[in-house]
Structures are given as structure tokens and as C-alpha cells.
Design a protein around this motif. Structure first.
Motif, PDB file in Angstrom:
ATOM      1  N   ARG A   1       0.862  -1.205   0.000  1.00 49.62           N
ATOM      2  CA  ARG A   1       0.000   0.000   0.000  1.00 49.62           C
ATOM      3  C   ARG A   1       0.893   1.248   0.000  1.00 49.62           C
TER       4      ARG A   1
ATOM      5  N   GLY B   1       0.844   5.753  -0.681  1.00 48.54           N
ATOM      6  CA  GLY B   1       0.090   6.990  -0.903  1.00 48.54           C
ATOM      7  C   GLY B   1       0.940   8.021  -1.619  1.00 48.54           C
ATOM      8  N   CYS B   2       0.325   8.785  -2.508  1.00 52.68           N
ATOM      9  CA  CYS B   2       0.973   9.881  -3.230  1.00 52.68           C
ATOM     10  C   CYS B   2      -0.002  11.053  -3.264  1.00 52.68           C
ATOM     11  N   ALA B   3       0.532  12.259  -3.341  1.00 53.13           N
ATOM     12  CA  ALA B   3      -0.339  13.437  -3.398  1.00 53.13           C
ATOM     13  C   ALA B   3       0.301  14.532  -4.231  1.00 53.13           C
TER      14      ALA B   3
ATOM     15  N   ALA C   1       1.018   5.822  -7.752  1.00 49.26           N
ATOM     16  CA  ALA C   1       0.667   5.157  -6.495  1.00 49.26           C
ATOM     17  C   ALA C   1       0.483   3.660  -6.683  1.00 49.26           C
TER      18      ALA C   1
ATOM     19  N   VAL D   1      -5.157  13.106  -3.730  1.00 48.63           N
ATOM     20  CA  VAL D   1      -4.498  12.050  -2.963  1.00 48.63           C
ATOM     21  C   VAL D   1      -4.811  10.706  -3.601  1.00 48.63           C
TER      22      VAL D   1
ATOM     23  N   THR E   1      -4.205   6.566  -3.318  1.00 49.21           N
ATOM     24  CA  THR E   1      -3.799   5.455  -2.463  1.00 49.21           C
ATOM     25  C   THR E   1      -3.730   4.208  -3.331  1.00 49.21           C
TER      26      THR E   1
ATOM     27  N   ALA F   1      -5.446   2.060  -7.740  1.00 45.32           N
ATOM     28  CA  ALA F   1      -5.364   3.270  -6.917  1.00 45.32           C
ATOM     29  C   ALA F   1      -6.680   4.020  -6.973  1.00 45.32           C
TER      30      ALA F   1
END
Length: 107
Positions: free
Chosen positions: A2, A4-6, A32, A68, A70, A85
Motif C-alpha cells: 500500500r 500513498g501519493c499526493a 501510487a 491524494v 492510495t 489506486a
């Protein structure tokens, strides 16, 4: 499995109709989902993206708020992994990205 990127929904990412370009949302979602795959593999494993699909669910307005993504591994075999994602803006789901990655043993 898992990650996360933003990134901010910036005006720099807008297309001619004023919404954030779908390609920018795809980049974030694919980043992501692709980054989640190596977290399940042994050190030295090589990776190659085979495909990517995006479902854009609603427009994103360039308000500077964070997009965001995920990413999670949906399936992990010996040679192929499928990552997905969810991309959210203001807590609302705006896109779903799915991609297949080939895994190769390192030498």
C-alpha cells in the motif's frame, strides 16, 4: 502492498476547459499503484509496466487542494502484479486507476 501519493490540484495542470487534465490524474494514480508493487517484491526484482486503465469519475477543479492517490496491490503472482489506486480530491473519489506490472528476477 500500500502506497500513498499526493499533489495539489494546480492551475498549471488545467486543460482548456478549466478542469485538471486527466493525464495528470492518471500520472498520480499510476504512480501510487505502481509504487505499491515493489513493496511486495524481493530486493533486486525488476519491473515493467504492461498496461494502465483509468476511470475518470468527476471533474477536478484547480483549487490548490490536494489530490491524494492510495495505491494497493490487488493481485501478486510470480510474474505479474495488478495494482489499483483510488484518487480523491476533497475526500471525494474522482478516479480509479488499474495497472498490470511484469516482475523480473534481478541478476
Amino acid at each position: 502492498g500500500r502506497v500513498g501519493c499526493a499533489m495539489p490540484a494546480s492551475g498549471w495542470l488545467s486543460q482548456e476547459y478549466g478542469a485538471v487534465f486527466g493525464g495528470a490524474i492518471a500520472l498520480l494514480g499510476m504512480s501510487a499503484s505502481s509504487a505499491a508493487v515493489p513493496s511486495t517484491a524481493e530486493r533486486g526484482t525488476g519491473f515493467a509496466a504492461l498496461d494502465m486503465k483509468i476511470n475518470l469519475l468527476r471533474p477536478v477543479h484547480p483549487d490548490g487542494e490536494q489530490l491524494v492517490a492510495t495505491g494497493t496491490v490487488l493481485h501478486r503472482g510470480r510474474r505479474l502484479a495488478i495494482g489499483t489506486a483510488d484518487v480523491r480530491h476533497g475526500g471525494r473519489l474522482v478516479a480509479v486507476v488499474t495497472g498490470t506490472t511484469e516482475l523480473t528476477s534481478g541478476s
